[in-house]
Write a protein that holds these residues in place. Structure first.
Motif, short mmCIF file in Angstrom:
data_model
loop_
_atom_site.label_atom_id
_atom_site.label_comp_id
_atom_site.label_asym_id
_atom_site.label_seq_id
_atom_site.Cartn_x
_atom_site.Cartn_y
_atom_site.Cartn_z
N ASN A 94 10.27 -4.88 20.26
CA ASN A 94 11.17 -5.65 21.14
C ASN A 94 11.79 -4.78 22.22
O ASN A 94 12.31 -5.31 23.20
N GLN A 95 11.76 -3.49 21.99
CA GLN A 95 12.34 -2.57 22.97
C GLN A 95 11.43 -1.37 23.15
O GLN A 95 10.72 -1.01 22.21
N ALA A 96 11.50 -0.75 24.31
CA ALA A 96 10.75 0.49 24.50
C ALA A 96 11.45 1.59 23.69
O ALA A 96 12.65 1.49 23.43
N ARG A 97 10.69 2.56 23.23
CA ARG A 97 11.29 3.62 22.42
C ARG A 97 10.62 4.96 22.75
O ARG A 97 9.42 5.02 22.97
N ASP A 98 11.44 6.00 22.83
CA ASP A 98 10.89 7.34 23.03
C ASP A 98 10.43 7.90 21.69
O ASP A 98 11.06 7.64 20.66
N GLY A 99 9.38 8.66 21.71
CA GLY A 99 8.89 9.27 20.47
C GLY A 99 9.44 10.68 20.32
O GLY A 99 10.21 11.16 21.15
N TYR A 100 9.02 11.34 19.23
CA TYR A 100 9.54 12.68 18.94
C TYR A 100 9.17 13.69 20.02
O TYR A 100 9.91 14.63 20.27
N PHE A 101 7.99 13.51 20.65
CA PHE A 101 7.59 14.49 21.67
C PHE A 101 8.53 14.48 22.86
O PHE A 101 8.76 15.50 23.49
N LYS A 102 9.07 13.30 23.18
CA LYS A 102 10.04 13.22 24.26
C LYS A 102 11.38 13.80 23.81
O LYS A 102 12.00 14.60 24.50
N GLU A 103 11.79 13.37 22.61
CA GLU A 103 13.09 13.78 22.07
C GLU A 103 13.20 15.30 21.90
O GLU A 103 14.25 15.88 22.13
N ALA A 104 12.09 15.90 21.50
CA ALA A 104 12.14 17.33 21.20
C ALA A 104 11.72 18.18 22.40
O ALA A 104 11.43 19.37 22.23
N ASP A 105 11.70 17.59 23.59
CA ASP A 105 11.28 18.34 24.78
C ASP A 105 12.10 19.64 24.87
O ASP A 105 13.33 19.62 24.80
#
Ligand SMILES: Nc1ncnc2c1ncn2[C@@H]1O[C@H](COP(=O)(O)OP(=O)(O)OP(=O)(O)O)[C@@H](O)[C@H]1O
Length: 423
Positions: A94-105
């Motif tokens: 229902n919503q876009a979500r960032d994954g771990y690769f984005k979060e852990a940049d």
């Protein structure tokens, strides 16, 4: 550069074995670089500490460290967890979500159980490792991320490559430096040290005096093969700390808690010679119970539907295989009389299940009684399941693949059960 001793203190790592010290030294040395590291070793040897050391001693220490257990995430969602997804990419997104690769940049991702990654995810991972590029699920826009990967595995990756379960190119990309942690049985000098540390931690936790071992008990502890490694030693120490009233533990008491047969190599080798691994009577019974649980579920389903669709011929035709499986080949030819129901129920009474005494008044509502049976049955079967899994793991020295094969379940399911029951 921090010393090995200082790192051990900071990360609460116990042990003086040369192989452990070497693994820590290697972690300290690779930390400031961006080299990919693969940590190998059996389940429960303490692999999780090394990526933490590598991250904390690197220039990435102020960015995020994310540990991902690849074996515990369902195949269908792992790409989205790692790389994120766009709104509407799949049902429920229902919503876009960032994954771990984005979060852990800028930081580090620890991929535990990397051997469990599905092949499609391996392709995405290889791309991000080689180019720093990835694409969210349901998107066409290429994104960039600068993440260091530390992976860990307790499976033989060369075997996994041979069986086409793991990409060779990805393996070499992840494995620029390999750090191996030896099983506990190869660092016997650390066993009692670890026991004392865990015993003192549990004494604090449960507000009880610390347990201690007699000389003979220490020998028995050190001679055990510890198929579940340090995790298992910790569990055993916790059990003794909580259950034993006498704080001086002798050999006889300790033996009750040690993994059965793992300290009896002759028994293991005899067992291994046998055709079936379930070579003793008790275990065959457990296996039968395990299978019966499935039959019982089928039976419940069938009975429920029969109650609803009594004498519906179409229903019987549709369920012919299930009916034969549960009631036997000739079942459809005879009616499901009260007598045959009783026979079925008799088979389903387990030894440790509470039986209604003959003198007890009969319960008015048959459904209440059925619910009682179901609850207790689930409990006792769960115990059996846990024991069956433990035994199979013991027999295979903690190796999940052969244990899963023996139990007739997938490695991923076995993995979840180990986590669920904290084995
Ligand atoms: N050297 C050590 N000193 C103190 N505790 C340790 C040590 N090694 C492992 N442990 C403890 O043992 C348990 C298991 O360790 P860990 O989870 O790191 O194992 P693992 O090798 O990653 O296992 P798996 O492959 O199943 O994930 C943890 O509770 C950890 O804190």
């Amino acid at each position: 550069m921090e010393s090995t001793q200082a790192v051990k203190q900071r990360f609460e790592i116990i042990g003086n074995d040369a192989s452990l010290n070497r693994a820590i030294e290697k972690s300290i040395r690779v930390a400031p670089t961006d080299i990919s590291v693969l940590v190998t070793g059996e389940s429960g040897v303490g692999k999780e500490s090394l990526p933490k050391i590598i991250h904390a001693l690197s220039h990435r220490k102020h960015a995020k460290y994310i540990a991902v257990n690849c074996g515990a995430i369902p195949e269908g969602t792992i790409d989205s967890e790692l790389f994120g997804h766009e709104k509407g990419a799949f049902t429920g997104a229902n919503q876009a979500r960032d994954g771990y690769f984005k979060e852990a940049d800028g930081g580090t991702i620890f991929l535990d159980e990397v051997g469990e990654l599905p092949l499609t995810t391996q392709v995405r991972l290889l791309r991000v490792l080689e180019t720093g590029e990835f694409i969210k699920v349901g998107s066409s826009k290429v994104q960039k991320s600068n993440v260091r990967i530390v992976a860990a595995t307790n499976v033989n990756m060369i075997e996994a490559i041979k069986e086409n379960k793991f990409r060779e190119d990805l393996y070499y990309r992840l494995n620029t430096v390999e750090i191996h942690l030896s099983p506990l049985r190869e660092r016997r000098g650390d066993i009692h040290l670890l026991f004392r540390k865990f015993a003192s931690d549990f004494a604090l936790k449960y507000k009880m005096p610390t347990i201690r071992l007699s000389e003979k008990a220490i020998k028995a502890l050190e001679n055990c093969s510890w198929p579940g490694n340090i995790r298992q030693l910790k569990n055993v120490t916790e059990q003794i700390s909580v259950l034993e009233t006498e704080r001086e533990v002798d050999e006889a008491t300790l033996l009750h808690y040690l993994p059965k047969s793992s300290n009896l190599p002759s028994v293991i080798s005899e067992e291994k010679k046998g055709k079936s691994d379930f070579s003793n009577e008790r275990e065959i019974l457990y296996k039968v119970l395990f299978d019966m649980k499935n039959d019982l579920n089928d039976l419940k389903k069938l009975t429920l539907e029969l109650m609803e669709k009594e004498n519906d011929e179409t229903f019987k035709e549709d369920n012919i295989n299930l009916i034969k499986k549960v009631y036997g080949e000739t079942a459809t030819e005879k009616e499901f009389s009260d007598e045959s129901h009783e026979e079925q129920l008799e088979i389903l009474q387990f030894p440790n299940q509470k039986q209604p005494k003959e003198t007890e008044p009969k319960l008015e509502d048959p459904y209440d009684y059925a619910e009682d049976i179901e609850e207790e049955e689930t409990l006792s079967l769960q115990d059996k399941e846990v024991e069956l899994i433990k035994k199979s793991l013991d027999r295979h020295h903690g190796k999940r693949k052969p244990a899963a094969d023996e139990l007739g379940i997938s490695e991923r399911t076995l993995y979840r059960k180990i986590k669920q029951y904290d084995l």
